[in-house]
Design a protein around this motif. Structure first.
Motif, short mmCIF file in Angstrom:
data_model
loop_
_atom_site.label_atom_id
_atom_site.label_comp_id
_atom_site.label_asym_id
_atom_site.label_seq_id
_atom_site.Cartn_x
_atom_site.Cartn_y
_atom_site.Cartn_z
N ALA A 295 19.42 0.48 18.95
CA ALA A 295 18.61 -0.90 19.09
C ALA A 295 17.76 -1.22 18.07
O ALA A 295 17.33 -0.40 17.39
CB ALA A 295 17.86 -0.58 20.44
N ILE A 296 17.48 -2.56 18.06
CA ILE A 296 16.61 -3.14 16.68
C ILE A 296 15.25 -3.10 17.63
O ILE A 296 15.10 -3.40 18.48
CB ILE A 296 16.91 -4.63 16.64
N LYS A 297 14.49 -2.36 16.62
CA LYS A 297 13.16 -2.18 17.18
C LYS A 297 11.97 -3.17 16.48
O LYS A 297 12.17 -3.38 15.48
CB LYS A 297 12.69 -0.58 16.69
N SER A 298 11.15 -3.68 17.41
CA SER A 298 10.07 -4.36 16.84
C SER A 298 8.78 -3.81 17.43
O SER A 298 8.41 -4.09 18.37
CB SER A 298 9.97 -5.71 17.45
N PRO A 299 8.06 -2.90 16.72
CA PRO A 299 8.39 -2.44 15.37
C PRO A 299 9.11 -1.10 15.13
O PRO A 299 9.18 -0.41 16.05
CB PRO A 299 7.00 -2.31 14.59
N SER A 300 9.99 -1.19 13.97
CA SER A 300 10.56 0.17 13.86
C SER A 300 9.47 1.16 13.44
O SER A 300 8.26 0.68 13.07
CB SER A 300 11.44 0.21 12.78
N ILE A 301 9.66 2.39 13.15
CA ILE A 301 8.64 3.36 12.83
C ILE A 301 7.89 3.24 11.59
O ILE A 301 6.82 3.14 11.30
CB ILE A 301 8.99 4.76 13.07
N HIS A 302 8.66 2.63 10.59
CA HIS A 302 8.22 2.37 9.26
C HIS A 302 7.37 1.00 9.23
O HIS A 302 6.43 1.08 8.54
CB HIS A 302 9.38 2.38 8.18
N TYR A 303 7.66 0.06 10.12
CA TYR A 303 6.97 -1.25 10.21
C TYR A 303 5.38 -0.49 10.90
O TYR A 303 4.48 -1.05 10.51
CB TYR A 303 7.49 -2.14 11.14
N HIS A 304 5.55 0.29 11.79
CA HIS A 304 4.39 0.89 12.49
C HIS A 304 3.45 1.49 11.59
O HIS A 304 2.39 1.11 11.44
CB HIS A 304 4.98 1.67 13.58
N LEU A 305 3.92 2.28 10.71
CA LEU A 305 3.27 3.02 9.72
C LEU A 305 2.47 2.15 8.53
O LEU A 305 1.69 2.02 8.09
CB LEU A 305 4.18 4.06 9.02
N ALA A 306 3.48 0.91 8.28
CA ALA A 306 2.93 0.13 7.21
C ALA A 306 1.60 -0.61 7.65
O ALA A 306 1.13 -1.06 6.82
CB ALA A 306 4.26 -0.93 6.93
N GLY A 307 1.51 -0.46 9.08
CA GLY A 307 0.41 -1.49 9.44
C GLY A 307 -0.90 -0.60 9.54
O GLY A 307 -2.06 -1.19 10.23
N THR A 308 -0.91 0.54 9.44
CA THR A 308 -2.28 1.46 9.49
C THR A 308 -3.12 0.92 8.52
O THR A 308 -2.87 0.48 7.19
CB THR A 308 -1.70 2.84 9.07
N LYS A 309 -4.53 1.28 8.61
CA LYS A 309 -5.60 0.82 7.70
C LYS A 309 -5.30 1.37 6.51
O LYS A 309 -5.91 1.04 5.38
CB LYS A 309 -6.84 1.24 8.55
N LYS A 310 -5.00 2.93 6.38
CA LYS A 310 -4.78 3.61 5.26
C LYS A 310 -3.94 2.64 4.06
O LYS A 310 -4.28 2.61 3.05
CB LYS A 310 -4.38 4.97 5.31
N VAL A 311 -2.93 1.96 4.58
CA VAL A 311 -1.85 1.48 3.91
C VAL A 311 -2.53 0.04 3.25
O VAL A 311 -2.21 -0.06 2.35
CB VAL A 311 -0.68 0.95 4.56
N GLN A 312 -3.25 -0.45 4.23
CA GLN A 312 -4.07 -1.63 3.88
C GLN A 312 -4.91 -1.33 2.73
O GLN A 312 -4.88 -2.29 1.82
CB GLN A 312 -4.77 -2.24 5.22
N GLN A 313 -5.71 -0.26 2.77
CA GLN A 313 -6.50 0.18 1.56
C GLN A 313 -5.75 0.41 0.61
O GLN A 313 -6.26 -0.27 -0.78
CB GLN A 313 -7.44 1.29 1.99
N GLU A 314 -4.56 0.86 0.61
CA GLU A 314 -3.70 1.37 -0.85
C GLU A 314 -3.29 0.14 -1.44
O GLU A 314 -3.07 0.05 -2.46
CB GLU A 314 -2.74 2.26 -0.21
N LEU A 315 -2.94 -0.87 -0.59
CA LEU A 315 -2.47 -2.03 -1.14
C LEU A 315 -3.41 -3.03 -1.93
O LEU A 315 -3.07 -3.60 -2.77
CB LEU A 315 -2.05 -2.94 -0.11
N ALA A 316 -4.65 -2.63 -1.82
CA ALA A 316 -5.70 -3.41 -2.58
C ALA A 316 -6.18 -2.71 -3.91
O ALA A 316 -6.83 -3.46 -4.61
CB ALA A 316 -7.28 -3.39 -1.60
N LYS A 317 -5.39 -1.57 -4.04
CA LYS A 317 -5.62 -0.97 -5.44
C LYS A 317 -5.07 -1.87 -6.52
O LYS A 317 -4.06 -2.43 -6.12
CB LYS A 317 -4.89 0.42 -5.29
N GLU A 318 -5.53 -1.62 -7.79
CA GLU A 318 -5.00 -2.45 -8.79
C GLU A 318 -3.57 -2.19 -9.28
O GLU A 318 -3.10 -0.85 -9.01
CB GLU A 318 -5.75 -2.22 -9.85
N GLY A 319 -2.50 -3.11 -9.24
CA GLY A 319 -1.43 -3.08 -9.79
C GLY A 319 -0.42 -2.67 -8.70
O GLY A 319 0.97 -2.90 -8.60
N ILE A 320 -0.82 -2.45 -7.21
CA ILE A 320 0.02 -2.33 -6.26
C ILE A 320 0.86 -3.56 -5.67
O ILE A 320 1.91 -3.60 -5.49
CB ILE A 320 -0.74 -1.41 -5.02
#
Length: 483
Positions: A295-320
């Motif tokens: 089945a096509i997931k909305s969201p898949s597990i990797h989309y789910h993890l990509a939405g965590t606050k820690k990932v949001q914080q890491e994206l704000a780092k220089e060069g990311i």
């Protein structure tokens, strides 16, 4: 220099008789058009009351609204690429999963699927919402968070636009209608699920809505079902809980998910984002079974993890951002919406950030890796909270974000069983979009609508169901009208 003060779109000083008439008309419109929720205080499956709303749409700078709308496709692409970058996800979450049990369980599923050869289904569907405050200091929108699971209120706020247009006319301001933008979030989000179903390419298959045992925000979900039926009469929607999938779901030899004799093409998760929704191992087994299914997931597990606050914080780092978005204009536009995001990991940088937050708690919001509202720590509560965990690895489960100061605008908040309340309010803009694709190719990428949630200015959390927040619509004003 342009001032950032925003005024109500309609003068609020009116005779009580006129106010009462407008409120009653607005309530009737909401009840008769499904802008409703189930009651939590006295549950009755067959009874609804209107969802809390503000009487008039809220002023919002046109240029910043337009910028947010245009940026959504770039953000969709960014999150799609982040979700499919195993090294980045693993590195970003390596400290968090040591102390955050729920994120660890999700990550364990992600790792297990990888070890077993990767996802059975290469296609994922992300129905996203990017949330913003308009910041007084910068005179720009700043991103609060990016939601990758159970992004709600697309339906109710779509309907609320029509209600607000009706009320504005009844109030005697038909000239204002041109400044209330149309909102097609419901049609767009339903269309995304239909697109995913067609890509699955099995005419007898169904779309499964993953739901709670008791759904209070039922209208927002059910109208998606009705809209799917309207757009695509040949597809059926079923509703099941994690427990029901755990008890009655099964996989065929080629990993097709079958429940109650029906093959599932698409799983749309309106729950599964909070630890309380996994009371036993059965529910975790169900989540794993869904993830390894075709089945096509909305969201898949990797989309789910990509939405965590820690990932949001890491994206704000220089060069990311440059790593994921090669286009400089896109990179600059995304960085422009970021506010300060800071790690609390057990290292020199984390120690410095923790010290800053304890010395200046009013400047920050402390965020865990949770969805659904009501989880953040604010203001003076931050200092004792951090004092308690500063010598523990538990601090790695949190991030710090600069506290954004949006404009305060008066409006009438209307709630069931209560008199309308004239209150100081702040509003949060959400932009809906979706992306469908594989690791190597984006098949569809669209911005589909928006929402506005408004809460009392003196409260930190503003849940609509809790009664401190309300549904709202955007009233666009040009910057030279901000006075």
């Amino acid at each position: 220099m342009t001032s950032t003060k925003l005024e109500p779109c309609i003068p609020l000083d009116m005779e009580k008789e006129k106010l009462t008439d407008l409120v009653e008309k607005a309530k009737d419109y909401a009840l008769m058009h499904g802008i409703c929720m189930r009651r939590k205080d006295q549950f009755d499956r067959d009874a609804l009351h209107f969802a809390p709303f503000v009487l008039f749409p809220t002023s919002f700078p046109r240029n910043e609204f337009d910028k947010s709308v245009k940026l959504q496709q770039v953000l969709n692409e960014l999150m799609h690429k982040v979700a499919h970058d195993d090294e980045f996800l693993t590195t970003s979450l390596r400290n968090t999963i040591k102390v955050d049990h729920f994120t660890k369980r999700l990550f364990d599923i992600y790792e297990r699927v990888k070890k077993e050869g990767g996802p059975t289904q290469a296609i994922s569907a992300g129905l996203f919402r990017s949330d913003y405050f308009y910041c007084l200091l910068s005179e720009k929108v700043k991103q609060v968070e990016f939601n990758t699971i159970a992004s709600s209120f697309g339906c109710l706020t779509s309907s609320l636009v029509s209600q607000h247009k009706y009320v504005v006319q009844e109030a005697g301001y038909p000239q204002h209608l041109k400044n209330i933008p149309e909102n097609n979030a419901l049609a767009g989000l339903a269309g995304a699920l239909i697109s995913a179903w067609r890509l699955y390419n099995q005419p007898k298959s169904v779309i499964l809505f993953l739901v709670e045992d008791v759904t209070y925000n039922v209208c927002d979900q059910k109208f998606h079902e009705f809209e799917i039926r309207r757009q695509c009469p040949e597809v059926f929607v079923i509703r099941r809980t994690l427990t029901e999938i755990g008890n009655r779901g099964k996989l065929t030899a080629d990993k097709r998910l079958i429940i109650d004799g029906q093959e599932v093409a698409v799983i749309y998760m309106r729950c599964g984002y909070h630890p309380d929704q996994y009371p036993t191992e059965l529910e975790w087994d169900a989540r794993y079974m869904m993830e390894i299914s075709l089945a096509i997931k909305s969201p898949s597990i990797h989309y789910h993890l990509a939405g965590t606050k820690k990932v949001q914080q890491e994206l704000a780092k220089e060069g990311i951002l440059e790593k994921f978005l090669g286009d400089k204009a896109h990179t600059d536009s995304v960085r422009d919406i970021f506010t300060g995001l800071y790690s609390l990991d057990n290292d020199t940088t984390g120690d410095k950030n923790l010290e800053n937050a304890m010395n200046n708690p009013e400047k920050y919001v402390l965020k865990p890796q949770r969805e659904g509202g009501g989880n953040n720590v604010y203001g003076e509560d931050i200092k004792p909270f951090l004092e308690n965990i500063k010598n523990s690895d538990e601090r790695c489960a949190y991030i710090l974000m600069d506290r954004i100061s949006p404009p305060i605008i008066k409006n009438y908040m209307v709630r069931p069983g209560m008199e309308p309340m004239l209150a100081d309010c702040i509003s949060e803009l959400g932009i809906f979009g979706y992306v469908i694709g594989t690791k190597d190719e984006i098949l569809e990428n669209k911005q589909v609508g928006h929402m506005l949630r408004t809460k009392l200015s003196h409260v930190n959390e503003g849940g609509v169901a809790a009664g401190l927040g309300a549904l709202d619509s955007v009233y666009l004003v040009d910057t030279d009208r901000c006075c």
